[in-house]
Design an enzyme around this catalytic site. Sequence first.
Site, short mmCIF file in Angstrom:
data_model
loop_
_atom_site.label_atom_id
_atom_site.label_comp_id
_atom_site.label_asym_id
_atom_site.label_seq_id
_atom_site.Cartn_x
_atom_site.Cartn_y
_atom_site.Cartn_z
CB CYS A 1 -0.94 -14.72 -22.28
SG CYS A 1 -1.48 -14.59 -24.24
CG HIS B 1 -7.04 -18.21 -24.18
ND1 HIS B 1 -6.64 -17.70 -24.67
CD2 HIS B 1 -7.61 -18.97 -24.01
CE1 HIS B 1 -7.20 -17.41 -26.03
NE2 HIS B 1 -7.94 -18.33 -24.92
#
Length: 708
Positions: A608, A565
């Site tokens: 991300c 992430h």
Amino acid sequence: MRPILIELIVVLLTMSGLWSCSDDEPTIRTDRKQWTEKTVAVILPMEKGLDTHWHRTLEMFATNFERAFKNQKTGIKLKFEYYDETTVDVKDLAASLAIDKNVYAVIGGLYSSDAAILASELTRVGKTYFTLATSEQLVRAYASSGHLWAMTETDITQCEVLLSKVVNYGGKSVALLAKDNDSYGRTFTDWFAFQAKELGLENKGVFAYDDSSVGEMSRQAQQSGAEYVICVPSETEEIGPMLKTYGTMPRNTDKAPRLLFSDTAFGADVLNIYGQDAEGMEGICFGADPESGFDVSYKTFFGTIPTLGEAQLYDAAMLIGYAAWYQHINPEVSIQKALRAIVSGKGLNMGSWTGEDMGLVVDALSEGKSPYVRGASGHLKFDSKVFTSVLATTYYNFKVYNGQYIILDYNTSDGGNRTDATLAGWNWKVSQMQEFEGSANVSYPEHKGNRALLVASSQGWSNYRHQADVVAIYQQLKSGGYTDDDIILIIEDDIALNVSNPDRGEIRVTPGGANVYKDVEIDYHMSSLTPDDILRILKGEKSARLPKVIESGENDNIFVYWSGHGVPGALCWDETSYGLTGDCLAAAFENMKERKRYRKLLMMVEACFSGGVMEHCTGIPGMLFITAAAADETSKADVFSSRLKAWMSNRFTSTFIEQIEANKATAMRDLYYRLFINTVGSHVMVYNADRYGNLYSANMEEFICNKN
């Protein structure tokens, strides 16, 4: 050029394949054959003579396609309904067609802005939509729907071809003139600077105009000092101010640039509008494969060459017709699955677009075979992952001479012998570029070995995809000759034996795929390390806590793959949002440079907002960074398993694996292109290319394979 005799033979053979019937062939009796009719909506500009082109192309197709069923008791006919793209309310029409059950498929959207509207409405309800538009934003936005079929490569390739022409002509500097805030122009503005730099061209600027400033920005572009100006009009009306400004430029001086236009400048309507003012205009547009004979036959029968998109229109109708026949034979199959089966055919090459050739395909399909399909535009192969954009497009290098378009030469991205490959323009140039641009004193030492660091920075069943992807990359490296001594693998290892896993002890990245957990040697569990430990491992700082680190030298390539992430500005480390920032990584990389700890380093990041981290690491020679998303974007998962109730892979990683499985020696630029196109929902980014080397000549094999 082909000899005249050969040309005449091609014409005669093609003519006989179009409409004539030989003596031993029975005349088709349409009243006795059982036909199934499918309605196809055609939405294209119909003004200024274009309607004549579209109608005769599809009438030619209908005649040929009817003849293709001469050996069948039943057949398929397509009924075309025409709409004028320039006068209808495209949004209202799209909404109407989307719910019209009588409409089997839709072809249209020559202009990217209209194509985006059509795609939004049609793909939302699962209506099959073929487009002639070329904007990469269109492909990116709707590829995941499974219902968009783009009949050309995107303008990323067209921009490359235009710049390659500049190189072929011996140009040294170039400027871009394109419309601001426009989906068509944006593709060029996004890629122009990057591609110009890769091709060794000096970028004199990107000049973006709106409806009121096209003339002024044309003047600025043409006075920028560039030897060539790439002109990208979004609409034919914008060509006029560009030509008018050019007409005022001084001649016989070094101040007058040469203009090269994009495909919008090729069309019957352009000549009808501008007449003598268009004389000498030159550019690039997509068209028919010269080997198919389509252009020759078209000119023979109609006395003129096809306009922009006619070959692609013909092929779109052909694929729709084949799909309808495939469904007729296999009624349980959807049109999307039928189309995918058609374009995935690997059997005998059945020829091209003529009635005889289509008859061979129809007969083969009726026998359950999987023929290889070609069309007027060439190879009808689509990316096997998303089946959205055709993989190879032929481009005309055109010029207006005596009021008509003439074709100077052809370019294609498939490397066929019949044309100049798009790489030809830079091959002779980059063969001399052995040093980094801007770093003339830096060169690569001998390559002796490879090291790899693979990191999944999350844990838990819901994050299955991160560990699965990293372990899949591990298997790719092992198949490429890496030993476990060469690889540092960091995962939490709580997936294979997780209570939620119905396949105990196994991890896969695709349903029914190979078990990528087999024989995996894990070096560290993620939770036992800190982000600082990752930096120490990279720098080779061994300790009691870190017995295995990257022990590399100036002759070793280092491959880093990170999946997890991210937040704006940082990569997450489990629950720690700001686990690893770009500044921390940059400091570690600088340390490695000073201590000569690497030859080349490639870091790929699936997270991300990953671009916002790696953009801080630029300026270091010999390093290249590829991210799944730009600084302000989230990346996207790819394969969801309802059985596992988890995402099995990320789009960026699954595309990467697909590409290196197909060709471990794929060029960096080609890899980047495929990642960029297939990573839907975010922009794949490359950082530090100017300090790494030319992405066209560099390839992945030196990181994926370890044969030293």
